[in-house]
Scaffold this motif. Sequence first.
Motif, mmCIF file in Angstrom:
data_model
loop_
_atom_site.group_PDB
_atom_site.id
_atom_site.type_symbol
_atom_site.label_atom_id
_atom_site.label_comp_id
_atom_site.label_asym_id
_atom_site.label_seq_id
_atom_site.Cartn_x
_atom_site.Cartn_y
_atom_site.Cartn_z
ATOM 1 N N LEU A 185 0.963 -1.191 0.359
ATOM 2 C CA LEU A 185 -0.078 0.183 -0.251
ATOM 3 C C LEU A 185 1.242 1.096 0.471
ATOM 4 O O LEU A 185 0.766 1.840 1.509
ATOM 5 C CB LEU A 185 -1.011 0.141 1.294
ATOM 6 N N PRO A 186 1.408 1.796 -1.558
ATOM 7 C CA PRO A 186 2.226 2.496 -1.140
ATOM 8 C C PRO A 186 1.589 4.261 -0.390
ATOM 9 O O PRO A 186 0.814 3.848 -0.726
ATOM 10 C CB PRO A 186 2.282 2.899 -2.096
ATOM 11 N N ILE A 187 2.590 5.230 0.136
ATOM 12 C CA ILE A 187 1.726 6.333 0.752
ATOM 13 C C ILE A 187 0.848 7.237 -0.194
ATOM 14 O O ILE A 187 -0.726 7.411 0.519
ATOM 15 C CB ILE A 187 2.642 6.680 1.465
ATOM 16 N N TYR A 213 -7.886 6.164 10.324
ATOM 17 C CA TYR A 213 -7.637 4.646 9.526
ATOM 18 C C TYR A 213 -6.374 3.564 10.271
ATOM 19 O O TYR A 213 -5.597 4.383 11.451
ATOM 20 C CB TYR A 213 -6.553 4.757 8.536
ATOM 21 N N PHE A 214 -7.263 2.632 10.591
ATOM 22 C CA PHE A 214 -5.882 1.225 11.372
ATOM 23 C C PHE A 214 -5.507 0.393 10.085
ATOM 24 O O PHE A 214 -6.023 -0.030 8.988
ATOM 25 C CB PHE A 214 -6.817 0.666 12.038
ATOM 26 N N LEU A 215 -4.724 0.714 9.641
ATOM 27 C CA LEU A 215 -3.239 -0.169 9.396
ATOM 28 C C LEU A 215 -2.489 -1.181 9.634
ATOM 29 O O LEU A 215 -1.842 -1.145 10.162
ATOM 30 C CB LEU A 215 -2.325 0.903 8.129
ATOM 31 N N LEU A 216 -3.378 -2.040 9.266
ATOM 32 C CA LEU A 216 -2.815 -4.115 9.428
ATOM 33 C C LEU A 216 -1.728 -3.730 7.935
ATOM 34 O O LEU A 216 -1.672 -4.279 7.131
ATOM 35 C CB LEU A 216 -3.128 -4.658 9.606
ATOM 36 N N ASP A 217 0.113 -3.172 8.189
ATOM 37 C CA ASP A 217 0.601 -4.425 7.456
ATOM 38 C C ASP A 217 1.265 -5.189 7.103
ATOM 39 O O ASP A 217 2.504 -5.595 8.269
ATOM 40 C CB ASP A 217 1.778 -2.753 7.226
ATOM 41 N N VAL A 229 -11.016 -0.740 3.561
ATOM 42 C CA VAL A 229 -10.395 -0.418 2.603
ATOM 43 C C VAL A 229 -10.345 -0.796 1.561
ATOM 44 O O VAL A 229 -10.347 -1.522 0.221
ATOM 45 C CB VAL A 229 -10.296 1.201 2.902
ATOM 46 N N LYS A 230 -9.136 -1.635 2.103
ATOM 47 C CA LYS A 230 -8.443 -2.823 1.145
ATOM 48 C C LYS A 230 -7.729 -3.978 2.069
ATOM 49 O O LYS A 230 -8.236 -3.813 3.683
ATOM 50 C CB LYS A 230 -7.060 -2.063 1.600
ATOM 51 N N TRP A 231 -8.329 -5.467 1.461
ATOM 52 C CA TRP A 231 -8.029 -6.516 2.365
ATOM 53 C C TRP A 231 -6.961 -7.504 1.465
ATOM 54 O O TRP A 231 -8.045 -7.947 0.358
ATOM 55 C CB TRP A 231 -9.563 -6.986 3.182
ATOM 56 N N ALA A 232 -6.098 -7.114 1.498
ATOM 57 C CA ALA A 232 -5.575 -8.469 0.856
ATOM 58 C C ALA A 232 -4.559 -9.502 1.510
ATOM 59 O O ALA A 232 -4.096 -9.554 2.228
ATOM 60 C CB ALA A 232 -4.095 -7.792 -0.523
ATOM 61 N N VAL A 233 -4.712 -10.682 0.900
ATOM 62 C CA VAL A 233 -3.796 -11.769 1.309
ATOM 63 C C VAL A 233 -3.255 -13.136 0.304
ATOM 64 O O VAL A 233 -3.713 -12.637 -0.723
ATOM 65 C CB VAL A 233 -5.543 -13.507 1.947
ATOM 66 N N ALA A 234 -1.536 -13.173 0.768
ATOM 67 C CA ALA A 234 -1.229 -13.463 -0.070
ATOM 68 C C ALA A 234 0.197 -14.063 0.924
ATOM 69 O O ALA A 234 0.199 -14.623 1.708
ATOM 70 C CB ALA A 234 -0.157 -12.719 -1.108
ATOM 71 N N ASP A 235 0.209 -15.713 0.145
ATOM 72 C CA ASP A 235 1.100 -16.622 0.736
ATOM 73 C C ASP A 235 2.734 -16.042 1.396
ATOM 74 O O ASP A 235 3.496 -15.011 0.314
ATOM 75 C CB ASP A 235 1.616 -17.555 -0.292
ATOM 76 N N LYS A 236 2.994 -16.286 1.887
ATOM 77 C CA LYS A 236 4.417 -16.268 3.179
ATOM 78 C C LYS A 236 5.428 -16.421 2.278
ATOM 79 O O LYS A 236 5.422 -17.744 2.749
ATOM 80 C CB LYS A 236 4.039 -16.109 4.598
ATOM 81 N N THR A 249 -2.843 -7.434 4.110
ATOM 82 C CA THR A 249 -2.157 -6.390 4.472
ATOM 83 C C THR A 249 -4.003 -5.610 4.613
ATOM 84 O O THR A 249 -4.756 -6.207 3.042
ATOM 85 C CB THR A 249 -1.904 -5.448 3.468
ATOM 86 N N ALA A 250 -4.374 -4.727 5.985
ATOM 87 C CA ALA A 250 -5.186 -4.138 5.614
ATOM 88 C C ALA A 250 -5.558 -3.141 6.058
ATOM 89 O O ALA A 250 -4.728 -2.677 6.726
ATOM 90 C CB ALA A 250 -6.424 -5.541 6.404
#
Length: 374
Positions: free
Chosen positions: A203-205, A315-319, A344-351, A365-366
């Motif tokens: 999530l770029p600034i 806003y609450f950003l879980l990065d 607003v954003k909810w993205a899940v991907a493999d670590k 990242t939420a």
Amino acid sequence: MRFTMGLNLLLLLAMVATNILSLYHLSTTIQSKPPPSPPVPDHLIHQLTTIRATINHLTSLQPSTPPTNKPPSATTIPAPSDLLIYTHISPIASSCKDYPHLLHTYMNYTPFSLCPNDAPIAEDLILRGCHPLPRRRCFSRTPSTTPTSLPTDPFSPLPEKTTLLNHYSCKTFSCFANLKSDSGFDMKVEKSRYLGYKTDLDLPIAQLFQLAKSANSVIRLALDIGGGTGTFAAQMKLQSVTVVTTTMNLGAPYNEAVAIRGLVPLHVPLQQRLPVFDGVVDLVRCGHGVNRWIPVTAMEFLFFDVDRVLRGGGYFLLDHFFSKRLDLEKVFTPLIGKLGYKKVKWAVADKSDSSGLKNGEVYLTALLQKPLTK
């Protein structure tokens, strides 16, 4: 007059009764060869407590000074209630008692002299819940030389000899940068962080500000929890946003690095109540330090403390929060859902690193927005 005499008589009787009970207890326990002291009987403790409470109550009914027609002098005027400190001189956390050896070592110092070089002990106590630490009356250690200038650009190389690094294996910031390029001490690497977009997890600034603008929201003041050397705060500073960073010195001088970059570090653990007033922050970011290793109950308290300091519409950003995929579905997603925030954003991907592949972990990242009314 009669009321005052009656109070004095009651006080006298209460004091006599206390003395008689105390003498009775002593006379029954004193022997020619005293054994180990027996416990005080519960009924006697109850009686003494009742009598002392009565004395305190009766004493509070008596006027502290006799009535007079003269105005009070400056020395007798009570202090304004908002200036009184209702606390001990040096409050400490209750968890400190669980680590008496560490606490004794930390408090073993010579008053009014240089403090011991014991930053690792303080760190160990704080991480174990002993926070706030007890205050000490000793002088903090500083480098023997004063820097002639400090960088105004938060992405300038960290100047050497500006802080004490005696208790680390590395004695310079450049040494920390060479150990691991992504540790936060290499400013060439840090300068591009939070600006680019490589995967959906980023999530770029610039995108963050665009999302806030589209929602007619403003970001001026933020809190970065577990922010390492303060790079997120540094990037936001270039956008005229004030960010305070909470960080711990886990094996490296993160607090010192944040400060040298002209940013504000808060040396507090994740279990500490955020030292920020209610509803005043526009954005709270949780960095890599907030992850599945935190006990669920502690994380729940952390999330609700984030809610406490966020204003409505903030806003609450879980990065890049990481956990096992099953835990994300069964535990953490419902936990986040308790806040009732807008996604607003909810993205899940493999670590994809070795640890992630071994443990079946994923990144989340939420970006969540606090509602105006709840």
